[in-house]
Motif scaffolding. Sequence first.
Motif, short mmCIF file in Angstrom:
data_model
loop_
_atom_site.label_atom_id
_atom_site.label_comp_id
_atom_site.label_asym_id
_atom_site.label_seq_id
_atom_site.Cartn_x
_atom_site.Cartn_y
_atom_site.Cartn_z
N ASN A 151 0.82 -1.21 0.00
CA ASN A 151 0.00 0.00 0.00
C ASN A 151 0.85 1.26 0.00
N SER A 152 2.09 1.14 0.45
CA SER A 152 2.98 2.31 0.49
C SER A 152 3.71 2.54 -0.82
N GLY A 153 3.69 1.57 -1.73
CA GLY A 153 4.36 1.72 -3.01
C GLY A 153 4.61 0.40 -3.70
N LEU A 154 5.02 0.49 -4.95
CA LEU A 154 5.48 -0.68 -5.70
C LEU A 154 7.00 -0.61 -5.76
N TYR A 155 7.66 -1.65 -5.28
CA TYR A 155 9.12 -1.63 -5.14
C TYR A 155 9.74 -2.65 -6.09
N ALA A 156 10.50 -2.15 -7.07
CA ALA A 156 11.07 -3.01 -8.11
C ALA A 156 12.38 -3.64 -7.65
N SER A 157 12.62 -4.86 -8.12
CA SER A 157 13.91 -5.50 -7.88
C SER A 157 14.98 -4.81 -8.72
N GLU A 158 16.22 -5.14 -8.45
CA GLU A 158 17.36 -4.39 -9.01
C GLU A 158 17.32 -4.27 -10.52
N ASN A 159 16.99 -5.36 -11.22
CA ASN A 159 17.05 -5.34 -12.68
C ASN A 159 15.67 -5.47 -13.33
N PHE A 160 14.62 -5.14 -12.56
CA PHE A 160 13.26 -5.32 -13.08
C PHE A 160 12.99 -4.48 -14.32
N GLU A 161 13.42 -3.23 -14.31
CA GLU A 161 13.12 -2.36 -15.45
C GLU A 161 13.79 -2.85 -16.72
N GLU A 162 15.05 -3.24 -16.64
CA GLU A 162 15.75 -3.72 -17.82
C GLU A 162 15.18 -5.05 -18.30
N ARG A 163 14.97 -5.98 -17.37
CA ARG A 163 14.44 -7.29 -17.74
C ARG A 163 13.02 -7.18 -18.28
N GLY A 164 12.27 -6.21 -17.81
CA GLY A 164 10.86 -6.11 -18.18
C GLY A 164 10.57 -5.34 -19.45
N LYS A 165 11.61 -4.83 -20.12
CA LYS A 165 11.38 -4.01 -21.32
C LYS A 165 10.51 -4.73 -22.35
N GLN A 166 10.90 -5.94 -22.72
CA GLN A 166 10.13 -6.68 -23.73
C GLN A 166 8.86 -7.26 -23.13
N THR A 167 8.93 -7.66 -21.88
CA THR A 167 7.77 -8.27 -21.23
C THR A 167 6.58 -7.32 -21.22
N ILE A 168 6.81 -6.05 -20.91
CA ILE A 168 5.70 -5.11 -20.84
C ILE A 168 5.14 -4.82 -22.24
N LYS A 169 5.99 -4.85 -23.25
CA LYS A 169 5.51 -4.70 -24.62
C LYS A 169 4.63 -5.89 -25.00
N ASP A 170 5.07 -7.08 -24.64
CA ASP A 170 4.29 -8.29 -24.92
C ASP A 170 2.96 -8.25 -24.18
N TYR A 171 2.97 -7.73 -22.96
CA TYR A 171 1.76 -7.67 -22.15
C TYR A 171 0.74 -6.72 -22.78
N ILE A 172 1.19 -5.55 -23.20
CA ILE A 172 0.28 -4.58 -23.82
C ILE A 172 -0.25 -5.13 -25.14
N ALA A 173 0.60 -5.83 -25.90
CA ALA A 173 0.15 -6.45 -27.16
C ALA A 173 -0.89 -7.52 -26.89
N TYR A 174 -0.68 -8.32 -25.85
CA TYR A 174 -1.62 -9.38 -25.50
C TYR A 174 -2.99 -8.81 -25.17
N LYS A 175 -3.01 -7.64 -24.55
CA LYS A 175 -4.27 -7.01 -24.18
C LYS A 175 -4.92 -6.28 -25.36
N GLY A 176 -4.27 -6.32 -26.53
CA GLY A 176 -4.88 -5.74 -27.73
C GLY A 176 -4.83 -4.23 -27.79
N GLN A 177 -3.93 -3.62 -27.01
CA GLN A 177 -3.82 -2.17 -27.01
C GLN A 177 -2.99 -1.70 -28.21
N ASP A 178 -3.20 -0.45 -28.59
CA ASP A 178 -2.47 0.13 -29.72
C ASP A 178 -1.02 0.42 -29.34
N HIS A 179 -0.14 0.33 -30.33
CA HIS A 179 1.27 0.70 -30.22
C HIS A 179 1.98 0.05 -29.03
N PRO A 180 1.93 -1.27 -28.93
CA PRO A 180 2.62 -1.93 -27.81
C PRO A 180 4.12 -1.70 -27.83
#
Length: 278
Positions: free
Chosen positions: A106-135
């Motif tokens: 409730n106080s925040g979302l706390y990322a692990s050390e390499n979450f942002e770098e590792r998640g670059k493609q994952t978040i694109k895949d996630y947005i594409a999976y949800k059918g959103q524009d310009h993933p």
Amino acid sequence: MTTKHIFLDVDGTLVSYENILPQSAVDAIQQAQDNGHKVYAVTGRSKAEMYEEILAIGLDGYIGGNGNYIELGDQVLYHKHLSLEQTTAIVDWLKSRNLEFYIESNSGLYASENFEERGKQTIKDYIAYKGQDHPEQATIRGAFPEMIFGEDPYRDDVNKISFILNSYDDYLAAKEYFSDYQVGTWGGVGEKALFGDVALPNINKQTAIKQLLDHLDADKKDTVAFGDAKVDLPMFELCEIGVAMGNGGEEIKAAADYITDAVEDDGLYNAFKHFNFI
């Protein structure tokens, strides 16, 4: 007029998966409240992800962490979270498998050390999976605008922990290792899932709604649930009417009493009109 208790999932229902809140949804909620109905958010999000534009709607209550937190007005009715010992065991196990994660509190979302770098493609895949524009334009900081980086993940106020799956075997291993917890996947179906998560057992959206209704002494026959995903099915099983969003998955649509339009196509507003809430 009979007061209806309306329960809204957030991601894919109240807001798009690009965190866009349609003005028509705000108008629908506020008009329904003016007509005497009560409207609550029911989401996997922790309080830290209930951003100002959502809070500014003036919802009557909020259920977070897929059921581990219940707030009615300014009153916290229930909050059950992981202990420091439990969080430490989960974080250490994720690190041992080189899995990047984020802590949901409730106080925040706390990322692990390499979450942002590792998640670059994952978040694109996630947005594409949800059918959103310009993933291809999706970023971790766009999807999680207030995520906190560089903080100690060992905390005593954790609702759940989500992690990026390197493979489906990571989910299966987590499910086996944390057999006393609730371990799930999201961001895809079956072996195409992108994320796993670990939370306390025997808590879901249905258990929380039931607690809230009991507190309000409200009748189940006066309830309506809106959702777009499998995690919303427990709500549909409890509430008198289940409404699936047009952008929802096949499972939720099959379980629905009514299917409205997509979030971006004024789905909430159109359904509120259909049911004469406004």
